[in-house]
Write a protein that holds these residues in place. Structure first.
Motif, PDB file in Angstrom:
ATOM      1  N   ALA A 151     -54.131 -83.342  47.799  1.00  0.00           N
ATOM      2  CA  ALA A 151     -55.160 -82.382  48.215  1.00  0.00           C
ATOM      3  C   ALA A 151     -54.787 -81.734  49.538  1.00  0.00           C
ATOM      4  CB  ALA A 151     -56.503 -83.090  48.335  1.00  0.00           C
ATOM      5  N   ASP A 152     -55.206 -80.492  49.723  1.00  0.00           N
ATOM      6  CA  ASP A 152     -54.948 -79.779  50.971  1.00  0.00           C
ATOM      7  C   ASP A 152     -56.153 -78.906  51.304  1.00  0.00           C
ATOM      8  OD1 ASP A 152     -53.622 -79.069  53.227  1.00  0.00           O
ATOM      9  OD2 ASP A 152     -51.975 -78.024  52.217  1.00  0.00           O
ATOM     10  N   THR A 153     -56.211 -78.441  52.554  1.00  0.00           N
ATOM     11  CA  THR A 153     -57.329 -77.621  53.012  1.00  0.00           C
ATOM     12  C   THR A 153     -57.037 -76.146  52.755  1.00  0.00           C
ATOM     13  OG1 THR A 153     -57.837 -79.219  54.744  1.00  0.00           O
ATOM     14  CG2 THR A 153     -58.813 -77.041  54.971  1.00  0.00           C
ATOM     15  N   PHE A 154     -58.062 -75.442  52.289  1.00  0.00           N
ATOM     16  CA  PHE A 154     -57.935 -74.023  51.930  1.00  0.00           C
ATOM     17  C   PHE A 154     -59.031 -73.257  52.656  1.00  0.00           C
ATOM     18  CE2 PHE A 154     -59.177 -70.496  49.112  1.00  0.00           C
ATOM     19  CZ  PHE A 154     -57.958 -69.847  48.940  1.00  0.00           C
ATOM     20  N   ASN A 155     -58.659 -72.330  53.573  1.00  0.00           N
ATOM     21  CA  ASN A 155     -59.654 -71.555  54.310  1.00  0.00           C
ATOM     22  C   ASN A 155     -60.256 -70.491  53.408  1.00  0.00           C
ATOM     23  OD1 ASN A 155     -60.717 -69.337  56.213  1.00  0.00           O
ATOM     24  ND2 ASN A 155     -60.328 -71.052  57.589  1.00  0.00           N
ATOM     25  N   LEU A 156     -61.583 -70.371  53.466  1.00  0.00           N
ATOM     26  CA  LEU A 156     -62.318 -69.524  52.530  1.00  0.00           C
ATOM     27  C   LEU A 156     -62.512 -68.087  53.000  1.00  0.00           C
ATOM     28  CD1 LEU A 156     -65.122 -72.039  51.455  1.00  0.00           C
ATOM     29  CD2 LEU A 156     -63.045 -71.441  50.212  1.00  0.00           C
ATOM     30  N   MET A 157     -62.118 -67.786  54.226  1.00  0.00           N
ATOM     31  CA  MET A 157     -62.379 -66.434  54.722  1.00  0.00           C
ATOM     32  C   MET A 157     -61.390 -65.421  54.157  1.00  0.00           C
ATOM     33  SD  MET A 157     -63.894 -66.472  58.538  1.00  0.00           S
ATOM     34  CE  MET A 157     -62.494 -67.176  59.362  1.00  0.00           C
ATOM     35  N   LEU A 158     -61.903 -64.242  53.831  1.00  0.00           N
ATOM     36  CA  LEU A 158     -61.083 -63.128  53.361  1.00  0.00           C
ATOM     37  C   LEU A 158     -60.764 -62.244  54.557  1.00  0.00           C
ATOM     38  CD1 LEU A 158     -63.065 -62.354  50.118  1.00  0.00           C
ATOM     39  CD2 LEU A 158     -60.635 -62.888  50.171  1.00  0.00           C
ATOM     40  N   SER A 159     -59.474 -62.024  54.800  1.00  0.00           N
ATOM     41  CA  SER A 159     -59.067 -61.237  55.959  1.00  0.00           C
ATOM     42  C   SER A 159     -58.721 -59.817  55.559  1.00  0.00           C
ATOM     43  CB  SER A 159     -57.866 -61.889  56.651  1.00  0.00           C
ATOM     44  OG  SER A 159     -56.759 -61.953  55.776  1.00  0.00           O
ATOM     45  N   THR A 160     -58.751 -58.935  56.534  1.00  0.00           N
ATOM     46  CA  THR A 160     -58.355 -57.542  56.345  1.00  0.00           C
ATOM     47  C   THR A 160     -57.786 -57.032  57.665  1.00  0.00           C
ATOM     48  OG1 THR A 160     -59.097 -55.370  55.561  1.00  0.00           O
ATOM     49  CG2 THR A 160     -60.611 -56.580  56.988  1.00  0.00           C
TER      50      THR A 160
END
Length: 518
Positions: A151-160
């Motif tokens: 398992a690993d950490t996944f950041n949920l923010m969408l960048s632009t």
């Protein structure tokens, strides 16, 4: 996968697909970009869906902003200075645990996987804890039975990127919540809005989260609308709620942390008992929970299908000292439809630290400068819409007289409030009906339908939740009255045309019951 689990998951899929299919056929919700094979986690609202969605938002805004003297509204931008999200903790802490199959490369949220397989509450587990449970229980990929990677950490923010040059300095984020715009505008609103502690700031708007595995139709998506209130209280007066006496005897279903740990069912408590037993630790938190819970009930949700759930200590967000969800009993289980956190002064303290600006306000009563202590009711509009649809969806195929779907939405939420149906298109009935329809349209969303037998037209309106149908027949020309039909009971009464608009208004606002009409 064992046989019982396979059967259960098939039924859940069928129920979710049935609702999604119904919403598509009737024009409530469509998958985004369907002509290109769709775009996972994104949905478009059709003609009926946009009306239902707006009615939910209007009800929320009227109840929690316009009918109160202690809440004001804002409409903040979707993009903000990237330091807003650094200060809020989202850049460093806003993520889910990702688990990927080595064989088929299916990706799922680790906590969802643990919850589904082991039937335990897994929110808040670290990636180390998830890896341990996968190894100890020999959990395999639920799609292909393959071995799972670490398992690993996944950041949920969408960048632009903002501006003509794309580099690190141009990075911004599509907001993952609406709350931070309230905190960054807090001092401005206090200085200009003629408000004083305690008071709230509300906002309804879009938010974006790059979900690992969108699922269950509208329940988990990547673009959604939030309705959030940040209610600010003097930090020394979080128990000074003048409304607590009004709600203390209200009963609610609640799944406490104790009942969860002991695998017990939820129980019925009063808010007074919840406060006395320190399950809810301050009266303002109890009060706001009661108001949102009551909002759902007032709009027709079955009391047996709704409950509070206390967050376990290990699943609390980084900003929260206490949190309760309002959950609904979907076909895919009890799921969160509202979250309410005690955020304390976390956000304002962080924004003071990162912005180097003083965000304290002067309290006239205590003659001191303070940061407001925050209780945050956070409502997903899409989840509310899904809740109302599931609760209203009624189908009794064994009822040969009414074997179609009846969508028993509360009249305030129904996309069309009334349908006007001329019995015939000739002999002046069409013209009279159209005149009545245009008059009703000045106040209500009215639908005009001349196609098919009258029974078929009633059925079409039942399926999309229209609470009242008005039929114009030959007596209408002579006696200047019409037949009004109630969706839920199918009862009909004659009403004078001059009284029609007033009658429909009173029915929608529940100032009169249909059976009281004469």
């Amino acid at each position: 996968m064992d046989k019982d689990k396979e059967v259960k998951e098939k039924l859940i899929r069928q129920s979710t697909e049935e609702m999604a299919g119904f919403c598509k056929r009737k024009g409530f919700v469509f998958q985004n970009s369907e002509i290109y094979g769709s775009f996972a986690g994104f949905y478009d609202y059709g003609p009926l869906g946009v009306e239902l969605n707006n009615n939910i938002k209007n009800s929320y805004w009227k109840t929690f902003v316009q009918e109160r003297d202690d809440v004001v509204g804002i409409d903040g931008a979707i993009l903000s200075h990237p330091m807003v999200w650094k200060a809020s903790g989202h850049v460093d802490n806003f993520g889910d645990i990702l688990v990927e199959c080595k064989k088929c490369h299916a990706r799922v949220r680790g906590d969802h996987l643990i919850n589904e397989v082991l039937k335990i509450q897994a929110d808040g587990l670290s990636k180390e804890e998830i890896n341990k449970k996968i190894e100890e229980n020999n959990i395999k990929c639920q799609t292909c039975e393959g071995e799972l990677d670490k398992a690993d950490t996944f950041n949920l923010m969408l960048s632009t990127s903002v501006g003509p040059v794309q580099d690190k300095s141009s990075i911004s984020y599509l907001r993952p919540e609406t709350a931070q715009l309230i905190f960054t505008n807090y001092k401005l609103i206090y200085d200009t809005g003629r408000v004083k502690l305690p008071f709230g700031i509300a906002q309804i708007g879009k938010a974006f989260r790059n979900e690992i595995s969108p699922r269950n139709f509208l329940f988990r998506v990547r673009e959604f609308e939030q309705a959030e209130i940040e209610f600010f209280i003097h930090p020394k007066k979080i128990d000074d709620c003048p409304y607590f006496e009004e709600i203390k005897e209200m009963e609610v279903n609640i799944h406490t942390s104790h009942s969860q740990k002991n695998n017990n069912q939820h129980k019925v408590y009063t808010f007074q008992r919840l406060y006395d037993e320190k399950i809810i630790k301050n009266r303002w938190h109890a009060y706001w929970l009661s108001q949102v819970y009551k909002w759902f009930l007032d709009l027709g949700i079955n009391p047996n299908n709704i409950r509070l759930r206390e967050h376990l200590s290990e699943e609390l967000a980084h900003y929260s000292t206490a949190c309760f969800d309002i959950e609904y009993k979907f076909p895919f289980g009890w799921q969160e439809i509202h979250g309410m956190a005690d955020r304390g002064t976390f956000d304002l303290t962080r924004h003071e630290e990162f912005s180097k600006k003083d965000l304290k306000v002067f309290d006239e009563e205590t003659k001191e400068k303070v940061l407001g202590h925050v209780i945050e009711p956070s409502q997903g509009i899409g989840r509310a819409l899904l809740t109302f649809l599931y609760d209203a969806y009624t189908h009794e195929p064994e009822n040969k007289e009414r074997d179609w779907v009846v969508l028993k939405l509360h009249p305030k939420l129904a996309p069309n409030k009334v349908a006007v149906l001329p019995l015939m298109k000739k002999d002046g009935l069409f013209e009279l009906a159209h005149k009545i329809h245009k008059d009703l349209q000045k106040e209500f969303v009215s639908f005009f339908d001349t196609s098919g037998a009258i029974g078929r037209r009633y059925a079409r309106q039942d399926e999309i939740g229209t609470p009242y149908c008005v039929t114009i027949d030959y007596d209408s020309k002579e006696k200047h009255d019409v037949t009004i039909r109630d969706r839920d009971s199918t009862k009909q009464v004659r009403i004078k045309i001059t009284h029609l608009k007033d009658t429909i208004r009173k029915l929608i606002n529940q100032e009169v019951k249909f059976e009281e009409l004469t």
